[in-house]
Design a protein around this motif. Structure first.
Motif, PDB file in Angstrom:
ATOM      1  N   LEU A   1      -2.119  11.517   9.293  1.00 34.64           N
ATOM      2  CA  LEU A   1      -1.804  13.132   9.457  1.00 34.64           C
ATOM      3  C   LEU A   1      -3.196  13.705   9.970  1.00 34.64           C
ATOM      4  CD1 LEU A   1       0.267  12.316   7.403  1.00 34.64           C
ATOM      5  CD2 LEU A   1      -0.556  14.288   6.101  1.00 34.64           C
ATOM      6  N   MET A   2      -3.043  14.938  10.549  1.00 31.45           N
ATOM      7  CA  MET A   2      -4.023  15.774  11.020  1.00 31.45           C
ATOM      8  C   MET A   2      -3.900  17.041  10.342  1.00 31.45           C
ATOM      9  SD  MET A   2      -4.937  15.005  15.090  1.00 31.45           S
ATOM     10  CE  MET A   2      -6.341  16.075  14.996  1.00 31.45           C
ATOM     11  N   TRP A   3      -5.034  17.897  10.304  1.00 32.29           N
ATOM     12  CA  TRP A   3      -5.141  19.189  10.391  1.00 32.29           C
ATOM     13  C   TRP A   3      -5.536  19.784  11.658  1.00 32.29           C
ATOM     14  CZ3 TRP A   3      -9.701  16.853   8.415  1.00 32.29           C
ATOM     15  CH2 TRP A   3     -11.075  17.014   8.914  1.00 32.29           C
ATOM     16  N   ARG A   4      -5.106  20.758  11.977  1.00 34.59           N
ATOM     17  CA  ARG A   4      -5.378  21.724  13.182  1.00 34.59           C
ATOM     18  C   ARG A   4      -5.965  22.923  12.991  1.00 34.59           C
ATOM     19  NH1 ARG A   4      -5.259  18.269  18.143  1.00 34.59           N
ATOM     20  NH2 ARG A   4      -3.748  17.053  17.953  1.00 34.59           N
ATOM     21  N   ARG A   5      -5.842  23.763  13.969  1.00 30.42           N
ATOM     22  CA  ARG A   5      -6.704  25.243  13.709  1.00 30.42           C
ATOM     23  C   ARG A   5      -5.882  25.927  12.654  1.00 30.42           C
ATOM     24  NH1 ARG A   5     -10.073  26.436  17.987  1.00 30.42           N
ATOM     25  NH2 ARG A   5     -10.146  25.346  19.959  1.00 30.42           N
ATOM     26  N   ASP A   6      -6.656  26.630  11.928  1.00 33.13           N
ATOM     27  CA  ASP A   6      -6.264  27.408  10.780  1.00 33.13           C
ATOM     28  C   ASP A   6      -5.465  26.594   9.796  1.00 33.13           C
ATOM     29  OD1 ASP A   6      -7.234  29.856  12.093  1.00 33.13           O
ATOM     30  OD2 ASP A   6      -5.549  29.694  13.560  1.00 33.13           O
ATOM     31  N   GLY A   7      -5.707  25.182   9.474  1.00 36.33           N
ATOM     32  CA  GLY A   7      -4.975  24.472   8.553  1.00 36.33           C
ATOM     33  C   GLY A   7      -3.801  24.029   9.000  1.00 36.33           C
ATOM     34  N   GLN A   8      -3.159  24.108  10.295  1.00 38.41           N
ATOM     35  CA  GLN A   8      -2.057  23.457  10.585  1.00 38.41           C
ATOM     36  C   GLN A   8      -1.836  22.102  10.537  1.00 38.41           C
ATOM     37  OE1 GLN A   8       0.550  25.860  13.742  1.00 38.41           O
ATOM     38  NE2 GLN A   8      -1.590  25.983  14.392  1.00 38.41           N
ATOM     39  N   GLY A   9      -0.821  21.591   9.833  1.00 37.91           N
ATOM     40  CA  GLY A   9      -0.541  20.202   9.743  1.00 37.91           C
ATOM     41  C   GLY A   9       0.139  19.650  10.874  1.00 37.91           C
ATOM     42  N   GLU A  10       0.105  18.159  10.700  1.00 42.61           N
ATOM     43  CA  GLU A  10       0.979  17.517  11.540  1.00 42.61           C
ATOM     44  C   GLU A  10       0.822  15.936  11.163  1.00 42.61           C
ATOM     45  OE1 GLU A  10      -1.239  15.843  15.603  1.00 42.61           O
ATOM     46  OE2 GLU A  10      -0.965  18.223  15.686  1.00 42.61           O
ATOM     47  N   ILE A  11       1.575  15.090  11.749  1.00 42.10           N
ATOM     48  CA  ILE A  11       1.503  13.659  11.683  1.00 42.10           C
ATOM     49  C   ILE A  11       1.227  13.352  13.155  1.00 42.10           C
ATOM     50  CG2 ILE A  11       2.905  11.568  11.595  1.00 42.10           C
ATOM     51  CD1 ILE A  11       4.796  12.828   9.490  1.00 42.10           C
TER      52      ILE A  11
ATOM     53  N   ALA B   1      12.697  11.025  20.044  1.00 44.11           N
ATOM     54  CA  ALA B   1      12.818  11.424  18.608  1.00 44.11           C
ATOM     55  C   ALA B   1      11.705  12.082  18.106  1.00 44.11           C
ATOM     56  CB  ALA B   1      12.995   9.922  17.472  1.00 44.11           C
ATOM     57  N   LEU B   2      10.540  11.588  18.213  1.00 48.15           N
ATOM     58  CA  LEU B   2       9.263  12.245  17.744  1.00 48.15           C
ATOM     59  C   LEU B   2       9.014  13.822  18.428  1.00 48.15           C
ATOM     60  CD1 LEU B   2       6.722   9.443  17.615  1.00 48.15           C
ATOM     61  CD2 LEU B   2       8.013  10.416  15.722  1.00 48.15           C
ATOM     62  N   LEU B   3       9.387  14.024  19.608  1.00 49.75           N
ATOM     63  CA  LEU B   3       9.364  15.199  20.345  1.00 49.75           C
ATOM     64  C   LEU B   3      10.204  16.218  19.953  1.00 49.75           C
ATOM     65  CD1 LEU B   3       8.095  14.266  23.835  1.00 49.75           C
ATOM     66  CD2 LEU B   3       6.682  15.062  22.026  1.00 49.75           C
ATOM     67  N   ALA B   4      11.483  15.855  19.211  1.00 48.46           N
ATOM     68  CA  ALA B   4      12.359  16.628  18.792  1.00 48.46           C
ATOM     69  C   ALA B   4      12.212  17.307  17.515  1.00 48.46           C
ATOM     70  CB  ALA B   4      13.767  15.882  18.712  1.00 48.46           C
ATOM     71  N   VAL B   5      11.274  16.808  16.765  1.00 51.90           N
ATOM     72  CA  VAL B   5      10.562  17.199  15.457  1.00 51.90           C
ATOM     73  C   VAL B   5      10.254  18.706  15.549  1.00 51.90           C
ATOM     74  CG1 VAL B   5       9.443  16.937  13.362  1.00 51.90           C
ATOM     75  CG2 VAL B   5      10.230  14.966  14.664  1.00 51.90           C
TER      76      VAL B   5
ATOM     77  N   ASP C   1      -3.714  11.253  26.401  1.00 49.33           N
ATOM     78  CA  ASP C   1      -4.331   9.833  26.104  1.00 49.33           C
ATOM     79  C   ASP C   1      -4.050   9.227  24.997  1.00 49.33           C
ATOM     80  OD1 ASP C   1      -5.617  10.173  28.514  1.00 49.33           O
ATOM     81  OD2 ASP C   1      -7.075  11.384  27.888  1.00 49.33           O
ATOM     82  N   TYR C   2      -3.592   9.986  23.978  1.00 51.95           N
ATOM     83  CA  TYR C   2      -3.441   9.568  22.457  1.00 51.95           C
ATOM     84  C   TYR C   2      -2.301   9.393  22.140  1.00 51.95           C
ATOM     85  CZ  TYR C   2      -8.553   9.593  23.273  1.00 51.95           C
ATOM     86  OH  TYR C   2      -9.764   9.534  23.692  1.00 51.95           O
ATOM     87  N   GLY C   3      -1.929   9.387  20.670  1.00 52.32           N
ATOM     88  CA  GLY C   3      -0.603   9.375  19.912  1.00 52.32           C
ATOM     89  C   GLY C   3       0.187  10.723  20.355  1.00 52.32           C
ATOM     90  N   ILE C   4       1.312  10.992  19.488  1.00 52.00           N
ATOM     91  CA  ILE C   4       2.085  12.021  19.559  1.00 52.00           C
ATOM     92  C   ILE C   4       1.877  12.962  18.455  1.00 52.00           C
ATOM     93  CG2 ILE C   4       4.468  12.746  19.710  1.00 52.00           C
ATOM     94  CD1 ILE C   4       5.297  10.451  21.111  1.00 52.00           C
ATOM     95  N   SER C   5       1.736  14.140  18.571  1.00 54.67           N
ATOM     96  CA  SER C   5       1.617  15.113  17.639  1.00 54.67           C
ATOM     97  C   SER C   5       3.050  15.532  17.055  1.00 54.67           C
ATOM     98  CB  SER C   5       0.770  16.572  17.992  1.00 54.67           C
ATOM     99  OG  SER C   5      -0.662  15.786  18.354  1.00 54.67           O
ATOM    100  N   VAL C   6       3.233  15.288  15.895  1.00 55.97           N
ATOM    101  CA  VAL C   6       4.769  15.446  15.433  1.00 55.97           C
ATOM    102  C   VAL C   6       4.555  16.527  14.455  1.00 55.97           C
ATOM    103  CG1 VAL C   6       6.805  14.396  14.184  1.00 55.97           C
ATOM    104  CG2 VAL C   6       4.980  12.806  15.569  1.00 55.97           C
TER     105      VAL C   6
END
Length: 295
Positions: A163-173, A186-190, A199-204
């Motif tokens: 998982l990741m946290w982003r600005r202002d506490g927004q979450g993602e996989i 499939a992942l970009l449709a979430v 350069d790296y993974g997909i933020s879901v």
């Protein structure tokens, strides 16, 4: 509000589970659950980032104290200026976790699992651009340990869904799956928003939930492996008992030798550049580590 048990084990049936929650019952809805200490050996912890510590402490009170709040937790320290473990000032901690030996023995043949934990960021936490949090990983042999950090080689032989946290506490996989059009689509449709990083993974599912500071957040993540030759894998996430992400039609593996190994239990600010770094000394706490082999 759902009990911690329901939040950590959000599925209706499973083969065998474990938890560090204390005190823990012998079963949840009739399913056997192994009680485990919050310690390295009982949890099958290995490949520890040696420059970082994950000492067990009594965490501070939350903003809304409850009798269910953890009494013991791993403390992660993020010094001012810290980001990735590879940078001059490392922060957080990192290791791999398989669970107790009874769970590890089942994982090689497991098709579907759920792993979870609770996390609390200190009061007044500053999110900056974001940072990493634990998630499920797997793959073929030692290649499974080389599926993050922007790596592109052998990506068809591993997966890592921290998982990741982003600005202002927004979450993602933050998903590293075999690179193919099926997974990308499939992942970009979430919803509410997903994107492929250059350069790296997909933020879901960016912003599918919001982390708070000074409160315990319960994370439960489910992976269902695909059958070989089929795109029928699933990735699901619950936050505080609410399903916030459910991606279907995924390919986690192209070879029967690829299997779920446990959790990549890693946290740090970043990114690798200084604009990701923690602006001050900060702490977070991780507890109630749990998991179950569903089938």
């Amino acid at each position: 509000m759902l009990s911690p048990w329901s939040q950590l084990f959000p599925i209706s049936s499973f083969h065998l589970g474990f938890t560090t929650f204390s005190p823990s019952p012998a079963s949840i809805d009739g399913h056997h659950v192994i009680s485990v200490r919050l310690a390295d050996s009982p949890l099958g912890i290995h490949k520890i980032t040696r420059s970082l510590t994950h000492e067990v402490v009594c965490p501070p009170p939350s903003r809304h104290p409850s009798s269910d709040d953890p009494q013991l937790a791993w403390q992660a320290r993020y010094p001012k200026g810290s980001c990735s473990p590879k940078t001059e000032i490392p922060g957080g901690f990192g290791f791999y976790l398989g669970g107790p030996k009874e769970i590890v023995s089942l994982l090689e043949g497991a098709k579907e699992v759920v792993f979870g934990y609770r996390v609390m960021f200190e009061k007044g936490w500053e999110w900056v651009k974001g940072g990493k949090l634990p998630g499920i990983y797997g793959g073929i042999g030692d290649i499974a340990y080389r599926c993050s950090g922007g790596r592109q080689n052998d990506r068809c032989k591993c997966f890592d869904v921290r998982l990741m946290w982003r600005r202002d506490g927004q979450g993602e996989i933050y998903a590293y799956l075999p690179i193919n059009e099926t997974n990308t689509d499939a992942l970009l449709a979430v919803l509410p928003c997903s994107k492929a990083n250059p350069d790296y993974g997909i933020s879901v599912g960016i912003g599918a939930w919001i982390f708070g500071s000074g409160v315990w957040t319960t994370v439960a993540q489910r992976v269902q492996l695909n059958d070989i030759g089929r795109a029928d894998g699933e990735l699901q996430l619950w936050i505080n008992g609410e399903c916030v992400i459910h991606a279907k039609g995924l390919i986690f593996r192209e070879d029967e030798a690829s299997h779920i190994k446990g959790m990549h239990f890693q946290t740090f600010f970043g990114g690798h550049e200084s604009d990701w770094a923690s602006p001050k000394d900060q702490h977070a706490w991780f507890s109630d580590v749990s998991g179950a082999v569903i089938r």
